[in-house]
Design an enzyme around this catalytic site. Structure first.
Site, PDB file in Angstrom:
ATOM      1  CB  VAL A 153      -0.985   0.008   1.188  1.00 54.01           C
ATOM      2  CG1 VAL A 153      -1.931  -1.190   1.101  1.00 54.01           C
ATOM      3  CG2 VAL A 153      -0.277   0.021   2.540  1.00 54.01           C
ATOM      4  CE  LYS A 154       6.066   0.631  -3.275  1.00 55.42           C
ATOM      5  NZ  LYS A 154       5.300  -0.520  -3.820  1.00 55.42           N
TER       6      LYS A 154
END
Lengths: 294, 294
Positions: B99-100
């Site tokens: 998801v960063k």
């Protein structure tokens, strides 16, 4: 397209708006208690944002929903984010999607496609370099959108990495600011601000003039006023003599300015937005000489 | 909770799995042409991921869906991401949600709540410092989850900012690696790897040993093998003498290894996953002496 983000913002300021931005960070525990108390969280958040948009629309040219507070409720929350963006734009407001995405090029393209369709502009992480920003810039060139790159964030531990100094004493934030300037060259009217803006926390007011000098054509989004401790005057270094160049954000100070039980909450939200815009206008009027236009 | 991420991974390696990770980056244009051709994009992606999970489950201990390719299709896409995570975990796979995310503390909490519920671990941006990671660590302490912090990404422009050098010649990536080590102290068994892992692109193999030395207790997730140009052997520096310490990721090389018209696509996916695991096992067996255990 209906003109660039910069041109649309300029038209709104010309029409009398202050350069403010209202952040929408809907927290379930801070919603008005009587607003659909039995509905699902995403439905309540969506209803809240619609009411807030109607109340603040006269006092701000821009709103900034932070997707984290929507995404928190999964797919239904994502739908509430889409609904909020759609309603804000239908009302003529400019929308900055505070999504803080940042991934490698092929992946950034997927993010760019959805987020620059939903909003007029987005916030981005710069850590992966130009690869990760380029797909957004290409999209901006066709939609008239803009990006705001994180240069110096408003939180307490921002300096842990952002103040990483090189041998000449320049910080990572300075290097990011130089990238912002580079990335913005050739995007938009060369005599005006570019489509590549920056986020600089007003909580780091002493860095603002230095960072502004590194990126003279960047529109600067300034969070941190209010709950995070910065004052409206801390943001003034972003603005040129014509009052353009920055957007001062206020989130909790407007959308959480009431007690959840208060039936008059919406009047208070409208009043807080109006006061915030007036405070910025007053501060801009009484300040000393400002920097040059870009 | 069912043990920490590290303990669960170790159990899977003890049971004979290679330390690989299969990335799920479903691109509409690369799906099998006959897989629900008339369905909505999110439905097709969801169906594709379910089939892939069933095919690769015997050959990998971990999968890594990148949410960008789901989010691309809005709320329906987000639901497909939820569905994919749920199916993978029901099958006993460990899930790293790629998801960063990275936002200030109060906002990071919202992200942590949803993403560490959906997945066993997540990838994070470190730019905002400890504030932005802490809410995830608190959540990991109760769920047994883990985080993988971006230290050196696999893309070409990674060095634009990540190689920002201080006066001692240390790069930003080194400073992030030191943070990763600090943040992981006290999390998990002190004699084992911690719950704070790192992402280091296998495309930067020459940096890997130096970064490993800065964060001896970090599990290292290594993207970049295959389409991005790195080889399996480039990732070996992450591993200790017992074959623990890293997870080598392959995305397109497995999930886009077939022609969209090919009716045997799923057999090819399974075979590519098996070959990838075998290639890593072979490389680990024939390499020279490895570093010490943490």
């Amino acid at each position: 397209m209906a003109g660039t983000f910069v041109a649309r913002l300029r038209a709104k300021l010309d029409a009398g708006h202050a350069p403010v931005c209202i952040g929408l960070d809907p927290r379930l525990e801070a919603l008005p208690a009587h607003l659909l108390p039995d509905a699902a969280p995403a439905v309540r958040i969506s209803a809240f944002c619609r009411e807030v948009l109607a109340a603040v629309g006269a006092h701000t040219p821009v709103v900034k929903p932070n997707i984290a507070f929507f995404e928190r409720y999964g797919a239904a929350g994502f739908a509430a984010y889409e609904d909020t963006c759609r309603h804000a734009r239908a009302q003529g407001l400019l929308v900055i999607g505070d999504v803080k995405r940042g991934d490698i090029g092929t992946t950034a393209q997927a993010y760019a496609e959805v987020h620059l369709d939903l909003a007029d502009a987005v916030t981005l992480h710069p850590l992966l370099g130009k690869d990760s920003v380029e797909p957004f810039l290409q999209r901006c060139a066709t939609t008239g959108g803009a990006v705001f790159v994180l240069v110096r964030t408003s939180n307490a531990s921002a300096t842990e990495l952002q103040a990483h100094k090189d041998s000449a004493g320049e910080e990572l934030s300075d290097a990011i600011a130089r990238c912002v300037h580079q990335w913005g060259l050739g995007l938009g009217d060369a005599r005006d601000y570019s489509s590549v803006g920056a986020v600089v926390g007003a909580t780091y007011a002493h860095e603002l003039l230095r960072l502004r000098a590194r990126m003279p054509r960047a529109l600067i989004l300034l969070p941190g006023v209010g709950a995070q401790g910065a004052m409206v005057k801390d943001a003034l270094g972003a603005f040129d003599a014509n009052g353009m160049g920055g957007l001062v954000n206020q989130s909790r100070g407007v959308t959480q300015c009431f007690a959840p039980q208060d039936p008059d909450w919406l009047a208070q939200v409208a009043s807080a937005a109006q006061s915030f815009a007036r405070a910025l206008r007053d501060a801009m009027r009484t300040r000393g000489p400002a920097g040059a236009t870009p």
